[in-house]
Design a protein around this motif. Sequence first.
Motif, PDB file in Angstrom:
ATOM      1  N   GLY A 177      11.823   7.955  12.425  1.00 18.46           N
ATOM      2  CA  GLY A 177      10.748   6.702  12.592  1.00 18.46           C
ATOM      3  C   GLY A 177       9.836   7.187  13.138  1.00 18.46           C
ATOM      4  O   GLY A 177       8.990   6.696  13.221  1.00 18.46           O
ATOM      5  N   ALA A 178       9.627   8.688  13.544  1.00 16.38           N
ATOM      6  CA  ALA A 178       8.530   8.922  14.606  1.00 16.38           C
ATOM      7  C   ALA A 178       7.235   9.253  13.620  1.00 16.38           C
ATOM      8  O   ALA A 178       6.026   8.890  14.066  1.00 16.38           O
ATOM      9  N   GLY A 179       7.397   9.460  12.261  1.00 13.07           N
ATOM     10  CA  GLY A 179       6.277   9.558  11.228  1.00 13.07           C
ATOM     11  C   GLY A 179       5.935  10.919  10.680  1.00 13.07           C
ATOM     12  O   GLY A 179       5.231  11.280   9.978  1.00 13.07           O
ATOM     13  N   LYS A 180       7.308  11.698  11.014  1.00 10.07           N
ATOM     14  CA  LYS A 180       7.239  13.074  10.412  1.00 10.07           C
ATOM     15  C   LYS A 180       6.911  13.042   8.694  1.00 10.07           C
ATOM     16  O   LYS A 180       6.275  13.885   8.312  1.00 10.07           O
ATOM     17  N   SER A 181       7.951  12.371   8.078  1.00  8.83           N
ATOM     18  CA  SER A 181       7.965  12.398   6.719  1.00  8.83           C
ATOM     19  C   SER A 181       6.645  12.025   6.136  1.00  8.83           C
ATOM     20  O   SER A 181       6.058  12.220   5.357  1.00  8.83           O
ATOM     21  N   THR A 182       6.165  10.777   6.811  1.00  7.69           N
ATOM     22  CA  THR A 182       4.850  10.131   6.340  1.00  7.69           C
ATOM     23  C   THR A 182       3.651  11.565   6.571  1.00  7.69           C
ATOM     24  O   THR A 182       3.048  11.427   5.694  1.00  7.69           O
TER      25      THR A 182
END
Length: 234
Positions: A38-43
């Motif tokens: 949920g950290a934002g890596k995939s985004t």
Amino acid sequence: MSLQIINLKKKYGEQIALNNINISIDNNEIIGLLGPNGAGKSTLMKSITGVIRPDEGSIIFNDKNIFENEIYSKKQIGFLPENNPLYMEMYIKEYLLFVANLHGVSENRIDEVIELVGITPEKSKKISQLSKGYKQRVGLAQAILHQPDLLILDEPTNGLDPNQILEIRNVIKEIGKEKTIILSTHIMQEVEALCTRVILIHEGNILQDCPIDQFQGKYNSLEEAFTHYTINKD
Ligand code: ADP
């Protein structure tokens, strides 16, 4: 290869996924993208590859804004998304031919890539018949088929057995000799084995962007460092 990510922001409704991200990459290196779920890596990875549009900010790849030069960027960037979406009913060669045609790449390159990712013994099989490790190699093959300058791999060894992990890592290392690779992973041995630089994201912010030894810093291991940065934040 050069990549500049400038003031990148992305929200999903009220959920902030990326909060003013700035990254600059100029060298050929393998970069580990770390962060809790949920950290934002995939985004971030999807933004660089043009799969999603951020709300604000820009991404400059080889001096060109990727959103204004989508075809150019897609020609130069390879992407292995999380969960490796493949067409299960296709044969390996059939699928890679489909990808080669999309990129306008010559058919000769298919055998080259099959050899490079180590799927020669399986090359006549249907994708659905392959083990997870081999499916992952097919995903890697599609990502590098067009010889991109920048390769983005979202958890490339997720769900593989220890032998498959080592094999895929070797393939990544081999590719990384000539290309820039950004890879997300939760496995710290992987970071240790592959990466020269680490970018740690937490709640949409970059907490660390530094060489791997600096990341470990005063801590006994990368795991310990990760925990301190993301839980204790000291
Ligand atoms: P990571 O890859 O580090 O696990 P993500 O980029 O998938 O993180 O997610 C970052 C945040 O954005 C999370 O809070 C996640 O729930 C949220 N998010 C991601 N994709 C969507 C989506 N399509 N719709 C709503 N929220 C999303």
